[in-house]
Motif scaffolding. Structure first.
Motif, PDB file in Angstrom:
ATOM      1  N   LEU A  27       0.698  -1.180  -0.068  1.00 29.60           N
ATOM      2  CA  LEU A  27       0.083   0.034  -0.027  1.00 29.60           C
ATOM      3  C   LEU A  27       0.861   1.379   0.044  1.00 29.60           C
ATOM      4  O   LEU A  27       0.569   2.182  -0.538  1.00 29.60           O
ATOM      5  CB  LEU A  27      -1.012  -0.023   1.349  1.00 29.60           C
ATOM      6  N   LYS A  28       1.927   1.163   0.700  1.00 33.03           N
ATOM      7  CA  LYS A  28       2.888   2.167   0.840  1.00 33.03           C
ATOM      8  C   LYS A  28       4.110   2.353  -0.197  1.00 33.03           C
ATOM      9  O   LYS A  28       4.977   2.765   0.045  1.00 33.03           O
ATOM     10  CB  LYS A  28       3.255   2.412   2.259  1.00 33.03           C
ATOM     11  N   ASN A  29       3.962   1.531  -1.170  1.00 35.98           N
ATOM     12  CA  ASN A  29       4.810   1.545  -2.483  1.00 35.98           C
ATOM     13  C   ASN A  29       6.101   1.066  -1.781  1.00 35.98           C
ATOM     14  O   ASN A  29       7.228   1.643  -2.176  1.00 35.98           O
ATOM     15  CB  ASN A  29       4.762   2.704  -2.987  1.00 35.98           C
ATOM     16  N   GLY A  30       6.305   0.151  -0.826  1.00 39.16           N
ATOM     17  CA  GLY A  30       7.563  -0.226  -0.385  1.00 39.16           C
ATOM     18  C   GLY A  30       8.222   0.599   0.726  1.00 39.16           C
ATOM     19  O   GLY A  30       9.311   0.202   0.999  1.00 39.16           O
ATOM     20  N   LYS A  31       7.534   1.478   1.342  1.00 40.62           N
ATOM     21  CA  LYS A  31       8.370   2.501   2.073  1.00 40.62           C
ATOM     22  C   LYS A  31       7.708   2.432   3.376  1.00 40.62           C
ATOM     23  O   LYS A  31       6.486   2.924   3.426  1.00 40.62           O
ATOM     24  CB  LYS A  31       8.302   3.792   1.179  1.00 40.62           C
ATOM     25  N   ILE A  53       7.155  -2.250  -6.767  1.00 40.36           N
ATOM     26  CA  ILE A  53       5.739  -2.583  -6.077  1.00 40.36           C
ATOM     27  C   ILE A  53       4.479  -2.092  -7.169  1.00 40.36           C
ATOM     28  O   ILE A  53       3.765  -2.815  -7.343  1.00 40.36           O
ATOM     29  CB  ILE A  53       5.772  -1.859  -4.719  1.00 40.36           C
ATOM     30  N   LYS A  54       5.118  -1.054  -7.650  1.00 35.77           N
ATOM     31  CA  LYS A  54       3.826  -0.553  -8.819  1.00 35.77           C
ATOM     32  C   LYS A  54       3.768  -1.512  -9.887  1.00 35.77           C
ATOM     33  O   LYS A  54       2.799  -1.786 -10.438  1.00 35.77           O
ATOM     34  CB  LYS A  54       4.410   0.853  -9.219  1.00 35.77           C
ATOM     35  N   MET A  55       4.719  -2.026 -10.405  1.00 39.34           N
ATOM     36  CA  MET A  55       4.723  -2.959 -11.363  1.00 39.34           C
ATOM     37  C   MET A  55       4.097  -4.321 -10.866  1.00 39.34           C
ATOM     38  O   MET A  55       3.114  -4.749 -11.805  1.00 39.34           O
ATOM     39  CB  MET A  55       6.135  -3.515 -11.956  1.00 39.34           C
ATOM     40  N   ALA A  56       4.297  -4.665  -9.745  1.00 38.49           N
ATOM     41  CA  ALA A  56       3.517  -6.094  -9.359  1.00 38.49           C
ATOM     42  C   ALA A  56       2.215  -5.646  -9.038  1.00 38.49           C
ATOM     43  O   ALA A  56       1.505  -6.800  -9.271  1.00 38.49           O
ATOM     44  CB  ALA A  56       4.347  -6.525  -7.980  1.00 38.49           C
ATOM     45  N   THR A  57       1.639  -4.385  -8.865  1.00 43.11           N
ATOM     46  CA  THR A  57       0.467  -4.187  -8.391  1.00 43.11           C
ATOM     47  C   THR A  57      -0.406  -3.558  -9.546  1.00 43.11           C
ATOM     48  O   THR A  57      -1.506  -3.065  -9.159  1.00 43.11           O
ATOM     49  CB  THR A  57       0.156  -3.525  -7.102  1.00 43.11           C
ATOM     50  N   GLY A  66      -1.426  -8.421 -12.170  1.00 41.54           N
ATOM     51  CA  GLY A  66      -0.032  -7.846 -12.151  1.00 41.54           C
ATOM     52  C   GLY A  66       1.020  -8.974 -12.199  1.00 41.54           C
ATOM     53  O   GLY A  66       0.792  -9.753 -12.831  1.00 41.54           O
ATOM     54  N   PHE A  67       1.901  -8.711 -11.552  1.00 43.84           N
ATOM     55  CA  PHE A  67       2.977  -9.843 -11.052  1.00 43.84           C
ATOM     56  C   PHE A  67       2.712 -10.588  -9.763  1.00 43.84           C
ATOM     57  O   PHE A  67       2.936 -10.000  -8.546  1.00 43.84           O
ATOM     58  CB  PHE A  67       4.246  -9.584 -10.938  1.00 43.84           C
TER      59      PHE A  67
END
Length: 217
Positions: free
Chosen positions: A105-109, A121-125, A141-142
């Motif tokens: 949700l927080k893009n890995g941060k 993260i954005k590519m996967a989701t 996604g991935f």
């Protein structure tokens, strides 16, 4: 024929869940990094985030709930001895699974520290599956199911807004992330397989729709 790889359908013509894609990905990761999936996750995510309730197990543990499989045997525990991250013997608590969703949700941060690259993260989701003539197929996604356009066979409920993403577990465990609502939702099960008359697709879609109905109230 064993050890032969072939394309079942042209890209965009069908949606079929097969383990071969995951197996190929695992092999690519091992050969390029010289590490197992378990090593990478422990070193880069689990340990830095303080996860202590997520791991692959080769033996029965007192604090782990058994996975119940249809069987005449008294002991339902059937676990793979491989702890490299390649098999379906990973156990996780509801709390840490929710935190895994929160990381996405927080893009890995988390707390101003980038644990997983935001781009990854954005590519996967986000939507990665090819455009198909049949718009009712699931969208992916991935490794995550993603909510894009309405689709009758999507695993994500109709009421769940576009941009949401969801991942499913071996026993029907469901992790749903709804960025529009800044929300992560988890449900946990310990029974594998579908009983007679059980409508899997309707059930997993109803999870997200129920969440959205609660928000409306």
């Amino acid at each position: 024929m064993e050890n032969r790889v072939y394309r079942e359908k042209p890209a965009g013509d069908a949606w079929i869940y097969r383990q071969i894609g995951i197996n190929a990905l695992i092999e690519i990761v091992k050969r390029t990094t010289k590490q197992t999936i378990s090593d990478i996750l422990h070193n880069q995510v689990f340990h830095p985030l303080g996860f202590s309730e997520s791991d692959w197990y080769a033996d029965k543990q007192e604090k782990l709930i058994e996975v119940i499989e249809p069987s005449d045997e008294e002991d339902h525990w059937k676990i793979n001895k491989d702890t490299s991250g390649e098999k379906t013997n990973m156990y996780v608590s509801a709390k840490e699974l929710a935190y895994w969703g929160y990381l996405h949700l927080k893009n890995g941060k988390i707390n101003d520290k980038q644990y997983v690259p935001e781009k990854m993260i954005k590519m996967a989701t986000s939507l990665q599956s090819p455009t198909a003539e049949d718009v009712n197929r699931p969208q992916n996604g991935f490794l995550w199911f993603v909510k894009d356009l309405p689709a009758a066979r999507s695993e994500i409920g109709e009421k769940v807004p576009k941009g949401s993403f969801q991942i499913l577990g071996y026993t029907g465990v469901t992790l749903l992330v709804i960025p529009n609502e800044d929300l992560v939702a988890v449900r946990m099960f310990n029974s594998f397989g579908s009983p007679e008359g059980y409508d899997y697709l309707s059930d997993v879609r109803s999870f997200g729709d129920t969440i959205m109905s609660c928000l409306e109230k």
